[in-house]
Design an enzyme around this catalytic site. Structure first.
Site, PDB file in Angstrom:
ATOM      1  N   SER A 144      -7.501  39.392   5.460  1.00  0.00           N
ATOM      2  CA  SER A 144      -7.033  39.891   4.641  1.00  0.00           C
ATOM      3  C   SER A 144      -6.425  41.325   4.948  1.00  0.00           C
ATOM      4  O   SER A 144      -6.919  42.207   6.284  1.00  0.00           O
ATOM      5  CB  SER A 144      -9.258  40.658   4.025  1.00  0.00           C
ATOM      6  OG  SER A 144      -8.866  41.760   3.080  1.00  0.00           O
ATOM      7  N   SER A 189      -7.674  42.854  -0.233  1.00  0.00           N
ATOM      8  CA  SER A 189      -8.919  43.134  -1.119  1.00  0.00           C
ATOM      9  C   SER A 189      -8.087  43.445  -2.661  1.00  0.00           C
ATOM     10  O   SER A 189      -7.694  44.599  -2.677  1.00  0.00           O
ATOM     11  CB  SER A 189      -9.594  44.110  -0.896  1.00  0.00           C
ATOM     12  OG  SER A 189     -10.090  44.075   0.856  1.00  0.00           O
ATOM     13  N   ALA A 226      -4.422  53.718   7.690  1.00  0.00           N
ATOM     14  CA  ALA A 226      -5.403  53.726   6.083  1.00  0.00           C
ATOM     15  C   ALA A 226      -4.224  53.749   4.753  1.00  0.00           C
ATOM     16  O   ALA A 226      -3.473  54.902   4.935  1.00  0.00           O
ATOM     17  CB  ALA A 226      -5.473  55.625   6.210  1.00  0.00           C
ATOM     18  N   LEU A 275      -6.608  50.832   0.588  1.00  0.00           N
ATOM     19  CA  LEU A 275      -7.160  49.987  -0.449  1.00  0.00           C
ATOM     20  C   LEU A 275      -5.662  49.263  -1.367  1.00  0.00           C
ATOM     21  O   LEU A 275      -6.100  49.501  -2.934  1.00  0.00           O
ATOM     22  CB  LEU A 275      -7.769  49.710  -0.789  1.00  0.00           C
ATOM     23  CG  LEU A 275      -9.063  50.127  -0.644  1.00  0.00           C
ATOM     24  CD1 LEU A 275     -10.579  50.431  -0.580  1.00  0.00           C
ATOM     25  CD2 LEU A 275      -9.831  48.304   0.542  1.00  0.00           C
ATOM     26  N   CYS A 309     -14.192  48.722   4.959  1.00  0.00           N
ATOM     27  CA  CYS A 309     -13.101  49.627   4.880  1.00  0.00           C
ATOM     28  C   CYS A 309     -13.711  51.064   5.664  1.00  0.00           C
ATOM     29  O   CYS A 309     -14.687  51.493   4.605  1.00  0.00           O
ATOM     30  CB  CYS A 309     -12.056  49.594   3.187  1.00  0.00           C
ATOM     31  SG  CYS A 309     -10.788  51.209   4.185  1.00  0.00           S
ATOM     32  N   THR A 362     -12.478  47.177  10.748  1.00  0.00           N
ATOM     33  CA  THR A 362     -12.214  47.705  11.559  1.00  0.00           C
ATOM     34  C   THR A 362     -12.725  49.331  12.246  1.00  0.00           C
ATOM     35  O   THR A 362     -13.727  49.264  11.277  1.00  0.00           O
ATOM     36  CB  THR A 362     -10.273  48.779  10.673  1.00  0.00           C
ATOM     37  OG1 THR A 362     -11.146  49.087  10.099  1.00  0.00           O
ATOM     38  CG2 THR A 362      -9.128  47.857  10.487  1.00  0.00           C
ATOM     39  N   THR A 374      -3.982  42.251  13.058  1.00  0.00           N
ATOM     40  CA  THR A 374      -3.284  42.507  14.051  1.00  0.00           C
ATOM     41  C   THR A 374      -2.069  41.723  14.914  1.00  0.00           C
ATOM     42  O   THR A 374      -0.821  42.619  15.074  1.00  0.00           O
ATOM     43  CB  THR A 374      -3.628  43.300  15.034  1.00  0.00           C
ATOM     44  OG1 THR A 374      -4.600  44.618  14.027  1.00  0.00           O
ATOM     45  CG2 THR A 374      -3.340  44.671  15.775  1.00  0.00           C
TER      46      THR A 374
HETATM   47  C1  DHB Z   1      -7.613  49.913   4.914  1.00  0.00           C
HETATM   48  C2  DHB Z   1      -9.535  48.739   4.198  1.00  0.00           C
HETATM   49  C3  DHB Z   1      -9.270  48.362   5.674  1.00  0.00           C
HETATM   50  O1  DHB Z   1     -10.641  47.119   4.753  1.00  0.00           O
HETATM   51  C4  DHB Z   1      -9.539  48.980   6.807  1.00  0.00           C
HETATM   52  O2  DHB Z   1     -10.242  48.810   7.326  1.00  0.00           O
HETATM   53  C5  DHB Z   1      -8.795  49.166   6.892  1.00  0.00           C
HETATM   54  C6  DHB Z   1      -7.814  49.604   5.879  1.00  0.00           C
HETATM   55  C7  DHB Z   1      -6.546  50.105   3.677  1.00  0.00           C
HETATM   56  O3  DHB Z   1      -6.765  49.751   2.933  1.00  0.00           O
HETATM   57  O4  DHB Z   1      -6.399  51.201   4.343  1.00  0.00           O
END
Ligand code: DHB
Length: 320
Positions: free
Chosen positions: A21, A46, A71, A74, A129, A192, A265
């Site tokens: 995702s 997501s 970062a 979302l 996240c 992460t 990644t």
């Molecule tokens: C974001 C969302 C995540 O689930 C993640 O592991 C790292 C970054 C995001 O949208 O910033």
């Protein structure tokens, strides 16, 4: 050639390599592109209840080949808009898993009910996240919350539910067990790791949001440890995530207990061709190691689970 097809909590996959995702999942065409490149399934970015722009730039910091800190905040078009992208990916034949994030059990359940009508084969819950206020790790670190959220979703949809577990906790296996009690068909581990980079000239964090999530090769040992512990604790299948960029990485996760893996990644660093390359290499590797089917290799690094004849017993140093 070894058989790469797997069944994952009732979901048939042509191979165990899933697009993670948040990577390459902005549009139906990009999801379909990952499928065409050889992924066994693709997981959407997501999706939340409302559209979100995400954080301002910079949102990503890379470390040579070994890691990526991000970062994004979302960003997504919201649950009313995104289903047309899923439809586009489905129209091109892709096996699609929907990912959703919410702030409580009710929101997760509503999102899951909506995404269940779009042709996805399963729904993954982003409980992990590491930095979004009110979401992810903030609602996914307490086993009681995880169990409540997963149960709310599983009582709302008949689709298999996958809980994506955070490593930013003392007991990830406890979270996986809570997800299993709530009715999850599978758990994915890990998301992460919370991380930070500082610009020493500007004396401030590199990313606009400050804290980010670390992915890539650097986190592979952490992911493996979590999958190992979760495999020993739960019966539902485990999806391994974190730092996978080769067939050997996949096999480490599979032998630790994963039945499928997510790749993210490596796609950012090496492009979408990683799926075809890893799938080809994986078949060859399984042949060399004497496994007719990938499924036969699941969990085989655990004591008493089929080490090859002549291999040393136990995890410790071999006896004199
Ligand atoms: C974001 C969302 C995540 O689930 C993640 O592991 C790292 C970054 C995001 O949208 O910033």
């Amino acid at each position: 050639m070894a058989d790469l097809a797997v069944r994952l909590g009732g979901i048939p996959l042509r191979n165990p390599l899933l697009l993670a995702s948040g990577i390459w999942g902005e549009s139906g065409d990009s999801l379909a592109g990952a499928w065409a490149a050889g992924a066994g399934g693709v997981i959407t970015k997501s999706i939340g209840s409302e559209s979100r722009r995400g954080y301002p730039n910079p949102t990503v910091e890379t470390y040579d080949r070994w890691g990526l800190l991000n970062a994004m905040g979302l960003p997504n078009p919201g649950i009313e808009e995104y289903p047309r992208e899923i439809a586009a990916a489905r129209a091109q034949g892709a096996t699609v898993i929907g990912s959703v994030f919410g702030s409580d059990a009710g929101e997760f359940a509503r999102l899951a009910r909506r995404i269940a009508t779009t042709g996805v084969v399963a729904v993954e819950l982003n409980l992990s996240c590491p930095h979004a206020e009110g979401y992810g790790t903030e609602v996914g670190s307490d086993p009681a919350d995880v169990e409540r959220i997963v149960r709310a979703v599983t009582s709302e949809v008949t689709l298999p539910v996958i809980a994506k577990i955070t490593p930013n906790t003392s007991d990830p296996a406890g979270l996986a067990a809570a997800a299993e009690r709530g009715g999850a068909a599978a758990v994915s581990a890990i998301n992460t790791l919370r991380g930070l980079a500082i610009d020493i000239r500007l004396r401030r964090p590199v990313l606009a949001h400050g804290l980010g999530g670390l992915s890539g090769a650097a986190i592979k040992p952490v992911g493996l440890a979590c999958v190992w512990q979760i495999f020993e604790r739960v019966k539902v299948p485990v999806i391994g995530v974190g730092g996978i960029s080769s067939a050997e990485d996949v096999l480490e996760y599979v032998m630790a207990g994963a039945r499928a893996v997510e790749i993210g990644t490596a796609v950012t660093f090496d492009g979408i061709g990683v799926f075809g390359r890893i799938a080809r290499d994986l078949s060859g590797r399984l042949d060399e190691l004497g496994f007719a089917r990938l499924e036969d290799a699941v969990g085989t690094a655990h004591p008493a689970r089929g080490r090859p004849a002549g291999a040393p017993a136990g995890n410790g140093p071999t006896e004199a």
